[in-house]
Design a protein around this motif. Structure first.
Motif, PDB file in Angstrom:
ATOM      1  N   UNK A 209       0.845  -1.214   0.000  1.00 16.76           N
ATOM      2  CA  UNK A 209       0.000   0.000   0.000  1.00 16.76           C
ATOM      3  C   UNK A 209       0.874   1.256   0.000  1.00 16.76           C
ATOM      4  N   UNK A 210       1.926   1.215   0.795  1.00 21.45           N
ATOM      5  CA  UNK A 210       2.773   2.388   0.962  1.00 21.45           C
ATOM      6  C   UNK A 210       3.493   2.771  -0.331  1.00 21.45           C
ATOM      7  N   UNK A 211       3.700   1.774  -1.183  1.00 20.94           N
ATOM      8  CA  UNK A 211       4.454   2.033  -2.424  1.00 20.94           C
ATOM      9  C   UNK A 211       3.755   3.049  -3.318  1.00 20.94           C
ATOM     10  N   UNK A 212       2.453   3.232  -3.113  1.00 19.76           N
ATOM     11  CA  UNK A 212       1.713   4.166  -3.980  1.00 19.76           C
ATOM     12  C   UNK A 212       2.105   5.620  -3.718  1.00 19.76           C
ATOM     13  N   UNK A 213       2.923   5.840  -2.687  1.00 17.54           N
ATOM     14  CA  UNK A 213       3.416   7.210  -2.457  1.00 17.54           C
ATOM     15  C   UNK A 213       4.447   7.606  -3.521  1.00 17.54           C
ATOM     16  N   UNK A 214       5.013   6.600  -4.189  1.00 15.37           N
ATOM     17  CA  UNK A 214       5.989   6.890  -5.258  1.00 15.37           C
ATOM     18  C   UNK A 214       5.293   7.503  -6.467  1.00 15.37           C
ATOM     19  N   UNK A 215       6.073   8.266  -7.216  1.00 18.93           N
ATOM     20  CA  UNK A 215       5.590   8.796  -8.491  1.00 18.93           C
ATOM     21  C   UNK A 215       6.538   8.331  -9.583  1.00 18.93           C
ATOM     22  N   UNK A 216       6.105   7.570 -10.533  1.00 17.25           N
ATOM     23  CA  UNK A 216       4.748   7.078 -10.694  1.00 17.25           C
ATOM     24  C   UNK A 216       4.419   6.009  -9.649  1.00 17.25           C
ATOM     25  N   UNK A 217       3.132   5.870  -9.375  1.00 20.64           N
ATOM     26  CA  UNK A 217       2.742   4.817  -8.436  1.00 20.64           C
ATOM     27  C   UNK A 217       2.897   3.453  -9.103  1.00 20.64           C
ATOM     28  N   UNK A 218       3.519   2.506  -8.399  1.00 19.60           N
ATOM     29  CA  UNK A 218       3.700   1.174  -9.013  1.00 19.60           C
ATOM     30  C   UNK A 218       2.442   0.297  -8.890  1.00 19.60           C
ATOM     31  N   UNK A 219       1.464   0.783  -8.154  1.00 23.68           N
ATOM     32  CA  UNK A 219       0.245  -0.029  -7.987  1.00 23.68           C
ATOM     33  C   UNK A 219      -0.985   0.837  -8.223  1.00 23.68           C
ATOM     34  N   UNK A 220      -2.100   0.181  -8.511  1.00 22.11           N
ATOM     35  CA  UNK A 220      -3.398   0.839  -8.431  1.00 22.11           C
ATOM     36  C   UNK A 220      -4.072   0.271  -7.178  1.00 22.11           C
ATOM     37  N   UNK A 221      -4.307   1.146  -6.206  1.00 26.54           N
ATOM     38  CA  UNK A 221      -4.743   0.677  -4.887  1.00 26.54           C
ATOM     39  C   UNK A 221      -6.226   0.342  -4.815  1.00 26.54           C
ATOM     40  N   UNK A 222      -6.910   0.468  -5.902  1.00 26.83           N
ATOM     41  CA  UNK A 222      -8.347   0.157  -5.895  1.00 26.83           C
ATOM     42  C   UNK A 222      -8.617  -1.003  -6.859  1.00 26.83           C
TER      43      UNK A 222
END
Lengths: 429, 385
Positions: A209-222
Motif C-alpha cells: 500500500x505504501x508504495x503508492x506514495x511513489x511517483x509514478x505509483x507502481x500499484x493501483x490501490x483500488x
C-alpha cells in the motif's frame, strides 16, 4: 518481474499464483464432505480465519462468491431468481445473488458445487445486513449460527468495554460452538501460529500500500488493490500460501518502483499517470474491467482506497498479535473500515489524500450498501472543504448489472478529469 | 376531556414540527431535552436525569424537503433525509442531545453525520447488544452507565438508583396503560380506530411520561364509552413499520379499506418492552434484564430460525387476527430482509398475508388501499388471500 499475457489480458505472476490458490481452495471445498472437513460460512469484514483454520475447518465467504458471480456475469440471473422468490428489489444485491446462486445449485467460481455450511459464523462487523443474511441462510441450511456481535465505533474509538464484549463472546459462545461443530478442542498454540503468519503477511501488504506514495505509483490501490486483498481478506490469511503470495507481490512492486514503472492494467502498464486519486466505496463487479478502463484510459491511478480496508486497516498500524489471541481477534474485528464512524472515515480519507499526494477523490456510491453509502454526500462536502481537492460522486451497484450505467459514469468521470486539469491550469505554479 | 378534544390535541402535537409542547416543557421546568431515533432507547435513564426524552420519527408527510435531499442518494429511505431537514432548518434546536440506537446502517451512519453537522450538540450512538447472554448484558451495563454519565454531565443531575427506580415505575405505568388500550382495540376495534390510537401513541414522543399516561387513560375511557358502529371488517396485524412511519392518511386508508388493525409495530419504542421492568433491586440490572428477555420481536434484533416468526404468529393468534399486512418503508433493509422469513412462517401456519412499501410522504395511497381492500375481501369471501 515478467508479465504474462493470458487471453489478451496482462497478468503479473502474483495474479497467476492467486488464481491457483483460489482454484485449489474451491476444489478442496468441493471435496469437503469426502475429506471429512467441516465448512464454515463467514463474512470478510471481521472474519476469524485463523480461528477457522485452527479447527481445521474450511471457510467460505458469501460476499466473495457474489462478487465472483458478478465478474462472471452470472449475478443478474441469480438476483432475479431471489426477487422471484419474494426478495425486494430494494435490498442488498450481495444477499440476493448469494440466495439465487444457492437456488441454482450453489456452483462456485471454478464450476464446482460449494458444500452446504456446517456452521454460519456471523461476525456482525460494520454491516447490519450481515445479520439478516445469515438469518436467511440459517432458514435455508438449518445449521447452527455462531453470533459474534462486534460493537460499532460510534465515538470513533475502541473502548475497553467493546473489546471485552467481543472477547467474552469468543470465549463463551463462539469457540465452544466451533469446538462442538468441529469435534475438536481449540489448540491455542496452533491458533497463535496462524496469527503470527497473518502478521507477517500484513507487513508485506502494508509495504505494498505504501508504495503508492511513489511517483509514478507502481500499484493501483483500488482496481489492482482488490486483487491484492484477495488472499488476506478471504481464505488464506494465517496460511503460508498468503505469506508466499505477499512476498511475491511485494517483490513485483519493489521491482516496479526500482524501474519507475506503473501498475499492470488489463491493457498493459499504466505509463502516463496524469491523475492520482483516492477512492471511497466498493467497486462495481459486473462491469469491473470497463469501469477500471474509465480510469486508466484517462491516465488516472488510484493511490489509496477505503474498500481495500473493509477486511482490516493494517496500514494504520494494526497487526494480529499471537501473544494475545482473543484480544487481537477482537481488536481486528472492531477496527475494520465500515465499523468506524463517519467522522473517522472522513479523517482517514483526508489523510490518504494528503499522504499520497492525491489530486482528488472519487466516491463510488453503491446502491446496495447502506453501510458504505449513507452519509457519503456529506463526506464529499467535508473532504472538499478540508482538502481543497475536488471530489467526484458516481453511483453504481455491487453485482446488479441493472444499476451500472456506463455512459453516465464515464461522462461524469471525464468531466471530473477535465475539472482537475482546469484547476491545475488556473493554479499558480 | 371528551374524545374529540383528546384526539384533536394529539393530532395537534403530531403535526407540530416546531415541537411547541417540548419548548413549553423546557421553559416551564428548565430541564434538558434528549431526542432519540427509532426504535428503542431506555427512556427511563433520560427521565431519571431530569431530562425529557423526545422521539424523532422524521418529518412525516407534510414537510417539504429542501436541504435534506442533498445529503442522501435516491436509494436511501426517507427518514434520515427528513430528520436532517429538521436539523438544518433549526426545528430540532430545542434538543440538547440526540441518541441514535442500533437499528440499521443508515441510522448508524446518521449518528456520525450528526456529529459532523452539529459538533456543538451531544450525539451518541446507542449500541444495543445482539448477544443476550452474559457477554451482552455486561456490555449493555457499560452502555447504560456511559449514557447515565453523559446525561448527568448534560443535566447536572446525577442518575441515582433511587431516581432510576422511580422512572422505571412511571414508564411501567405508561406501558401498562398503552397495553390496556391495545387490548381494548383488539376487543372492540370499532371503538378504537387505529388512526386515533396512533395519534395517542405518537404523543408519547413529546409529552412527559406521566402526562402521556393520563392522556392514554383518558382516551381509553372516552373511547370505551363512545357509540360507534361495528363494521364487517377483517382483523389484521400490521408488521414492518417500526422505524419510518406511514403517513396518517395511509393508516386511515388501511382501515377504511376494510381492515380492523388489531396489532401493529409503529411507534414501537413505546411498546418495545412487553413486561414490567422490575421496580426494586439494582435498576440497571432491571433494564438489562428487560432488554435481554422481555421485548417484542423485531427485525433489528438477531433471532434464530427456531424463533423467527413465533412472536408474529402469537400476535395473530392472541388478537384473533385473520391476516397480516406487511408495511415496510422503501429501502428499509431490516424490514424488507425480514419480510420473506416472516411470510414463509405465516404461509406454513396458513395465515394469509399481503404487503406493500411506503414512504413517510407516500402519495400513492389509493393503490395501496385497493390492494388491502382486495386482501380483506378475499379473506371475507374465502378465508384466505
Amino acid at each position: 518481474m515478467s508479465t504474462t499475457t493470458t487471453a489478451d489480458v496482462e497478468k503479473e505472476p502474483s495474479m497467476i499464483l492467486q488464481k491457483q490458490m483460489i482454484g485449489d481452495h474451491f476444489h478442496e471445498l468441493a471435496r469437503a464432505k469426502e475429506l471429512g472437513k467441516k465448512v464454515v460460512y463467514t463474512f470478510v469484514p471481521g472474519n476469524l480465519n485463523e480461528l477457522i483454520w485452527a479447527f481445521d475447518m474450511l471457510p467460505v465467504h458469501p460476499e466473495i462468491n457474489a462478487l465472483q458471480s458478478g465478474m462472471r456475469k452470472k449475478s443478474g440471473a441469480y438476483i432475479q431468481e431471489a426477487e422471484k422468490a419474494g426478495h425486494s428489489e430494494d435490498v442488498c444485491t450481495y444477499v440476493k445473488c448469494d440466495l439465487g446462486m444457492m437456488k441454482k445449485g450453489n456452483i462456485g467460481p471454478t464450476g464446482e458445487r460449494l458444500p452446504a455450511p456446517d456452521l454460519l459464523l456471523l461476525s456482525y462487523t460494520g454491516c447490519f445486513t450481515f445479520m439478516k443474511w445469515f438469518e436467511l441462510l440459517q432458514r435455508e441450511y438449518g445449521c447452527p449460527v455462531a453470533m459474534l456481535h462486534v460493537p460499532y465505533q460510534g465515538d470513533g474509538e475502541i473502548t475497553p468495554a467493546m473489546k471485552q464484549y467481543v472477547v467474552d463472546q469468543l470465549r463463551d459462545s463462539v469457540i465452544p460452538l466451533m469446538e462442538q461443530v468441529s469435534g475438536k478442542k481449540l489448540d491455542l498454540e496452533r491458533l497463535k501460529g496462524f496469527l503470527g503468519s497473518s502478521s507477517r503477511a500484513e507487513d508485506d501488504l502494508c509495504a505494498i500500500w505504501d508504495s503508492a506514495k511513489h511517483k509514478p505509483s507502481p500499484i493501483d490501490s483500488y482496481f489492482g488493490g482488490v486483487y491484492y486483498i484477495g488472499p488476506i481478506f478471504s481464505a488464506f490469511r494465517g496460511l503460508p500460501q498468503a505469506e508466499e503470495y505477499y512476498k511475491s507481490l511485494r517483490a513485483e512492486v519493489d521491482a516496479r518502483v526500482a524501474a519507475k514503472r506503473g501498475p499492470t492494467t488489463p491493457d498493459g502498464e499504466l505509463k502516463d499517470q496524469k491523475f492520482r486519486l483516492v477512492v471511497e466505496g466498493p467497486p462495481n463487479w459486473t462491469s469491473f474491467r470497463d469501469f477500471w478502463k474509465m480510469f486508466y484510459g484517462e491516465g488516472a491511478v488510484v493511490v489509496a482506497s477505503t474498500y481495500t480496508k473493509v477486511g482490516g486497516l493494517y496500514d494504520r498500524g494494526f497487526r494480529h498479535d499471537p501473544a494475545n489471541p482473543l484480544e487481537t481477534m477482537a481488536e481486528y474485528c472492531l477496527g475494520c473500515y465500515t465499523n468506524r464512524n463517519l467522522p473517522t472515515r472522513v479523517d482517514l480519507i483526508e489523510k490518504y489524500i494528503e499522504e499520497f499526494a492525491a489530486d482528488g477523490f472519487v466516491v463510488n456510491s453503491i446502491k446496495s450498501c447502506n453501510s458504505f453509502s449513507a452519509g457519503q454526500l456529506l463526506m464529499l462536502r467535508e473532504l472538499e472543504k478540508r482538502t481543497g481537492r475536488p471530489g467526484a460522486f458516481i453511483e453504481s451497484d455491487l453485482v446488479d448489472p441493472r444499476y451500472f450505467s456506463g455512459a453516465n459514469i464515464k461522462n461524469r468521470l471525464d468531466s471530473y478529469f477535465q475539472m482537475i486539469d482546469a484547476k491545475r491550469a488556473s493554479s499558480p505554479t | 376531556m371528551d374524545l374529540e378534544a383528546i384526539v384533536q390535541r394529539s393530532e395537534a402535537l403530531f403535526r407540530d414540527q416546531d415541537l411547541s409542547a417540548v419548548k413549553e416543557w423546557k421553559s416551564r421546568t428548565g430541564g434538558k431535552v434528549i431526542g432519540f431515533m427509532p426504535v428503542y432507547v431506555p427512556r427511563e435513564l433520560i427521565h431519571a436525569a431530569g431530562a425529557l426524552p423526545v422521539g424523532v420519527m422524521g418529518a412525516g408527510e407534510h414537510a417539504e424537503i429542501i436541504r435534506g435531499d442533498a445529503y442522501f442518494q435516491s436509494y436511501i429511505c426517507r427518514i434520515p433525509r427528513s430528520t436532517i431537514e429538521l436539523g438544518v432548518s433549526g426545528k430540532l434546536d430545542v434538543l440538547d442531545g440526540f441518541l441514535f440506537p442500533a437499528i440499521c446502517d443508515v441510522i448508524r451512519n446518521l449518528s456520525g453525520m450528526w456529529k459532523i453537522l452539529f459538533p456543538q450538540k451531544y450525539a451518541r450512538y446507542v449500541d444495543l447488544p445482539q448477544d443476550f447472554g452474559a457477554a451482552g448484558r455486561a456490555f449493555y451495563r457499560r452502555e447504560l452507565e456511559g449514557m447515565a454519565e453523559d446525561f448527568t454531565r448534560l443535566t447536572g443531575k446525577a442518575v441515582t438508583a433511587e431516581a432510576l427506580r422511580r422512572s422505571i415505575k412511571v414508564y411501567n405505568e405508561n406501558r401498562r396503560a398503552i397495553a390496556r388500550l391495545y387490548d381494548l382495540r383488539s376487543e372492540a376495534p370499532h371503538l378504537v380506530p387505529t388512526w386515533e390510537l396512533y395519534l395517542i401513541l405518537r404523543a408519547a414522543n413529546v409529552l412527559e411520561v406521566t402526562e402521556h399516561t393520563k392522556l392514554v387513560e383518558a382516551y381509553a375511557q372516552a373511547a370505551r364509552q363512545s357509540k360507534r358502529p361495528e363494521r364487517d371488517y377483517v382483523r389484521v396485524v400490521v408488521s414492518g413499520a417500526f422505524c419510518e412511519q406511514p403517513p396518517l392518511g395511509l393508516i386511515r386508508a388501511l382501515e377504511s379499506s376494510g381492515c380492523y388493525i388489531v396489532d401493529d409495530d409503529w411507534v414501537l419504542g413505546a411498546r418495545y418492552l412487553v413486561e414490567d421492568v422490575i421496580e426494586d433491586g439494582d435498576p440497571f440490572d432491571a433494564l438489562i434484564d428487560a432488554y435481554a428477555t422481555k421485548t417484542v420481536s423485531t427485525a433489528s434484533r438477531y433471532e434464530s430460525t427456531a424463533l423467527k416468526g413465533k412472536f408474529l404468529v402469537e400476535q395473530v393468534r392472541s388478537r384473533r387476527a385473520e391476516g397480516v399486512v406487511f408495511a415496510a418503508p422503501s429501502f428499509c433493509d431490516p424490514a424488507l430482509l425480514e419480510r420473506p422469513m416472516l411470510q414463509a412462517v405465516l404461509s406454513e401456519q396458513g395465515i394469509p398475508h399481503t404487503g406493500f412499501k411506503y414512504a413517510e410522504n407516500t402519495g400513492q395511497i389509493q393503490s395501496i388501499k385497493e390492494e388491502t381492500g382486495t386482501f380483506a375481501d378475499s379473506i371475507k369471501l374465502w378465508g384466505t388471500a
